[in-house]
Design a protein around this motif. Structure first.
Motif, PDB file in Angstrom:
ATOM      1  N   GLU A  61      52.747  28.277  47.610  1.00  0.00           N
ATOM      2  CA  GLU A  61      53.141  27.424  46.492  1.00  0.00           C
ATOM      3  C   GLU A  61      54.611  27.049  46.621  1.00  0.00           C
ATOM      4  O   GLU A  61      54.997  25.902  46.398  1.00  0.00           O
ATOM      5  N   THR A  62      55.445  28.006  46.996  1.00  0.00           N
ATOM      6  CA  THR A  62      56.864  27.747  47.205  1.00  0.00           C
ATOM      7  C   THR A  62      57.064  26.769  48.360  1.00  0.00           C
ATOM      8  O   THR A  62      57.893  25.866  48.275  1.00  0.00           O
ATOM      9  N   VAL A  63      56.310  26.936  49.429  1.00  0.00           N
ATOM     10  CA  VAL A  63      56.382  26.028  50.572  1.00  0.00           C
ATOM     11  C   VAL A  63      55.953  24.635  50.147  1.00  0.00           C
ATOM     12  O   VAL A  63      56.589  23.643  50.503  1.00  0.00           O
ATOM     13  N   ASN A  64      54.893  24.566  49.372  1.00  0.00           N
ATOM     14  CA  ASN A  64      54.414  23.283  48.875  1.00  0.00           C
ATOM     15  C   ASN A  64      55.488  22.599  48.031  1.00  0.00           C
ATOM     16  O   ASN A  64      55.713  21.394  48.151  1.00  0.00           O
ATOM     17  N   GLU A  65      56.178  23.366  47.202  1.00  0.00           N
ATOM     18  CA  GLU A  65      57.266  22.821  46.385  1.00  0.00           C
ATOM     19  C   GLU A  65      58.409  22.321  47.265  1.00  0.00           C
ATOM     20  O   GLU A  65      58.980  21.260  47.002  1.00  0.00           O
ATOM     21  N   LYS A  66      58.743  23.072  48.306  1.00  0.00           N
ATOM     22  CA  LYS A  66      59.816  22.664  49.219  1.00  0.00           C
ATOM     23  C   LYS A  66      59.467  21.339  49.890  1.00  0.00           C
ATOM     24  O   LYS A  66      60.290  20.421  49.936  1.00  0.00           O
ATOM     25  N   VAL A  67      58.245  21.232  50.388  1.00  0.00           N
ATOM     26  CA  VAL A  67      57.809  19.996  51.043  1.00  0.00           C
ATOM     27  C   VAL A  67      57.835  18.845  50.046  1.00  0.00           C
ATOM     28  O   VAL A  67      58.337  17.762  50.347  1.00  0.00           O
TER      29      VAL A  67
END
Length: 123
Positions: free
Chosen positions: A22-28
């Motif tokens: 989820e954090t990676v998705n937010e970063k992207v």
């Protein structure tokens, strides 16, 4: 040009928790929506090199995320490349495509208008 580079990815394979993804998705999402042009690449990839130099030649300074040098690169790669190819090019917050699509848009004359609409070109 902005190159997003945090640290080298380790060689250890590890599972990705839903919270981390989820954090990676937010970063992207933040990268893609906060920049006119974003190119997700792997250093040493010849097709990535072609796309980057096409943009440079047009006077565009894309945000470049080299996945093999980004701390979250492995996870971003898992997230994006389940269905996308390398390089993955986003223009104006939307996925444009890989090298074939970018080159096709350049050849048929639709790339520059897309870049202007996204605010990557002012001329």
């Amino acid at each position: 040009m902005q190159v997003v580079e945090e640290s080298s990815m380790g060689s250890n394979e590890e599972s990705v928790s839903p919270v981390k993804m989820e954090t990676v998705n937010e970063k992207v999402s933040l990268l893609v929506t906060g920049n006119a042009v974003v190119v997700f690449t792997i250093s040493g990839c010849c097709m990535c090199h072609v796309v980057k130099h096409l943009f440079f030649g047009l006077g565009v300074g894309p945000t470049i995320v080299e996945l093999d040098h980004d701390a979250c690169g492995r996870d971003i790669h898992r997230l994006l490349f389940q269905q996308l190819t390398i390089p993955a090019v986003f223009v104006g917050g939307k996925f444009l495509g890989g090298v074939e699509t970018v080159m096709a848009c350049h050849i048929n004359g639709t790339l520059v208008p897309l870049l202007k609409e996204a605010g990557a070109l002012w001329l």
